[in-house]
Motif scaffolding. Structure first.
Motif, short mmCIF file in Angstrom:
data_model
loop_
_atom_site.label_atom_id
_atom_site.label_comp_id
_atom_site.label_asym_id
_atom_site.label_seq_id
_atom_site.Cartn_x
_atom_site.Cartn_y
_atom_site.Cartn_z
N TYR A 33 -15.68 -24.10 -15.97
CA TYR A 33 -15.84 -22.65 -16.07
C TYR A 33 -15.36 -22.16 -17.42
CZ TYR A 33 -10.79 -21.79 -15.39
OH TYR A 33 -9.43 -21.76 -15.53
N ARG A 141 -0.16 -31.47 -12.50
CA ARG A 141 -1.60 -31.64 -12.66
C ARG A 141 -2.01 -33.05 -13.11
NH1 ARG A 141 -2.86 -27.18 -16.75
NH2 ARG A 141 -0.94 -28.05 -17.61
N LYS A 148 -11.81 -27.84 -18.93
CA LYS A 148 -11.63 -26.59 -18.18
C LYS A 148 -12.39 -26.68 -16.87
CE LYS A 148 -11.38 -21.59 -18.97
NZ LYS A 148 -9.99 -21.34 -18.62
N ASN A 155 -2.46 -25.41 -10.34
CA ASN A 155 -2.22 -24.17 -11.07
C ASN A 155 -1.99 -23.02 -10.09
OD1 ASN A 155 -4.11 -26.06 -12.39
ND2 ASN A 155 -3.94 -24.70 -14.14
N ALA A 185 -2.23 -20.43 -16.27
CA ALA A 185 -3.52 -19.89 -16.73
C ALA A 185 -3.37 -19.35 -18.14
CB ALA A 185 -4.00 -18.80 -15.78
N SER A 186 -2.52 -20.01 -18.92
CA SER A 186 -2.24 -19.52 -20.27
C SER A 186 -1.56 -20.61 -21.08
CB SER A 186 -1.31 -18.29 -20.21
OG SER A 186 -0.08 -18.66 -19.57
N GLY A 209 -6.51 -23.44 -25.60
CA GLY A 209 -6.95 -22.06 -25.41
C GLY A 209 -7.71 -21.54 -26.62
N ILE A 210 -8.77 -20.81 -26.36
CA ILE A 210 -9.51 -20.18 -27.47
C ILE A 210 -8.64 -19.08 -28.07
CG2 ILE A 210 -11.62 -18.93 -28.06
CD1 ILE A 210 -12.04 -21.89 -27.08
N ARG A 212 -5.43 -19.20 -28.14
CA ARG A 212 -4.44 -20.00 -28.88
C ARG A 212 -4.94 -20.27 -30.31
NH1 ARG A 212 -4.27 -25.19 -30.22
NH2 ARG A 212 -2.24 -26.24 -30.31
N SER A 246 -3.86 -15.98 -23.39
CA SER A 246 -5.12 -16.37 -22.73
C SER A 246 -6.14 -15.27 -23.04
CB SER A 246 -4.95 -16.50 -21.22
OG SER A 246 -4.90 -15.22 -20.62
N ALA A 247 -7.38 -15.53 -22.63
CA ALA A 247 -8.45 -14.57 -22.95
C ALA A 247 -8.11 -13.17 -22.47
CB ALA A 247 -9.76 -15.05 -22.33
C1 LIG Z 1 -4.27 -23.83 -17.92
C2 LIG Z 1 -4.71 -22.87 -18.97
N1 LIG Z 1 -4.21 -22.98 -20.21
C3 LIG Z 1 -4.56 -22.12 -21.19
C4 LIG Z 1 -5.46 -21.10 -20.96
C5 LIG Z 1 -5.82 -20.16 -22.07
O1 LIG Z 1 -7.15 -20.39 -22.51
P1 LIG Z 1 -7.98 -19.24 -23.19
O2 LIG Z 1 -7.15 -18.71 -24.32
O3 LIG Z 1 -9.22 -19.92 -23.68
O4 LIG Z 1 -8.24 -18.20 -22.15
C6 LIG Z 1 -6.03 -20.95 -19.68
C7 LIG Z 1 -6.98 -19.89 -19.41
O5 LIG Z 1 -7.53 -19.78 -18.34
C8 LIG Z 1 -5.65 -21.87 -18.67
O6 LIG Z 1 -6.16 -21.78 -17.42
#
Ligand SMILES: Cc1ncc(COP(=O)(O)O)c(C=O)c1O
Length: 308
Positions: A33, A141, A148, A155, A185-186, A209-210, A212, A246-247
């Motif tokens: 996803y 995990r 992803k 999580n 999630a970040s 992370g994008i 990031r 995160s996004a």
């Molecule tokens: C486990 C995890 N790490 C990092 C991220 C951050 O990723 P992004 O900055 O691309 O949203 C997410 C985002 O859903 C995540 O689920």
């Protein structure tokens, strides 16, 4: 006006949207996803998200359900139909529908595509101005967190524990070495006592992370010294500042870890600077964002991670 969902070629009423019970996403979490932020009706870092989606698909040997340009068109159409100004686009691709069997189906199974949107009011979110609390929890995990996948049960379990503890997020910790991997999630960040921005390098141990990647670019442009290396819980607790990205969290300041204040327990200047830079970027006022890397190594290696 109904809220639309896109399911395998059709725009349907969100309340009626459904997939088949033998979708491998439903039965095996066999899918990937992406979550892309929408700001002022525009997708933020769309190219990098699509690049990462392509890599996730490749790693799991799932094909594109539609070509990349068509997928981009469908996303734009969802934003238009749902009149999305600020919020997110969620897209999920699974291996498709097949009789239940752990091994991949043979024959002509089409990957399944679902896209939804969600409205969000970023301007009203107090987490950016007040900061949030996190707790530290063991990371339970698998070994390929760089993909992803929709397989998010560990999580979810840690996010639930964080929620029950009154926290926004958990800093997940590698039980082997006591180093923070990332949030549920970040991505996790600190600013050390010496004023250096630190985040874990992108290997198989975290999701790259994008947000990031864009924050690293902004840090470079703003002259904030940074290094990509693991950090321990103890170092995080001694840090001047901390945040998660995160996004949809952008730069969310962390002001408490396990109930202990980070720095003086208020949002610090580097967090504010990086958040302002990110908000400017998301509003289209800064040119350079995330660039997806060619290679993601399995491990941290010899410690020669990127620094500026
Ligand atoms: C486990 C995890 N790490 C990092 C991220 C951050 O990723 P992004 O900055 O691309 O949203 C997410 C985002 O859903 C995540 O689920």
């Amino acid at each position: 006006m109904p809220r639309y969902a896109y399911v395998n070629g059709r725009y349907v009423d969100h309340r009626e949207a459904a997939v088949h019970i033998e979708d491998r996403g439903y039965q095996f979490s066999d899918g990937v996803y992406e979550v892309v932020t929408v700001k002022d009706g525009r997708l933020v870092d769309a190219k990098a998200h699509m690049d990462r989606l392509g890599r996730s698909l490749d790693e799991l040997q799932i094909g594109w359900p539609v070509s990349r340009p068509v997928l981009e068109m469908i996303m734009a159409e969802m934003i238009r139909r749902n009149r999305l100004h600020d919020g997110l686009v969620y897209m999920q691709i699974t291996r498709g529908v097949a009789p239940r069997n752990h091994a991949f189906p043979t024959g002509d199974v089409r990957p399944a595509l679902v896209i939804t949107t969600k409205k969000m009011n970023f301007a009203k979110m107090t987490k950016f101005t007040e900061g949030v609390s996190v707790i530290t929890l063991p990371d339970q995990r698998w070994a390929r967190r760089d993909i992803k996948t929709i397989s998010l049960l560990p999580n979810c379990l840690n996010k639930q524990k964080a929620t029950e503890a009154g926290c926004y997020e958990a800093f997940q910790v590698d039980p082997k070495d006591g180093m923070v991997t990332e949030g549920t999630a970040s991505n996790a960040w600190i600013i050390t006592e010496a004023g250096e921005l630190v985040t874990r390098p992108a290997t198989h141990r975290i999701l790259n992370g994008i947000t990031r990647l864009t924050i690293l670019r902004i840090a470079e442009e703003e002259g904030v010294p940074f290094v990509e290396r693991p950090f321990s819980v103890e170092e995080a607790k001694r840090a001047r500042e901390a945040f998660v990205s995160s996004a949809t969290s952008f730069v969310t300041p962390v002001v408490r870890i396990d109930g202990e204040p980070v720095g003086d327990g208020t949002v610090g200047p580097i967090c504010r600077k990086l958040l302002a830079g990110y908000e400017e970027y998301a509003a289209g006022l800064r040119a350079r964002g995330a660039e997806w890397p060619d290679d993601i190594p399995a491990d941290e290696g010899d410690g020669t991670s990127r620094a500026a």
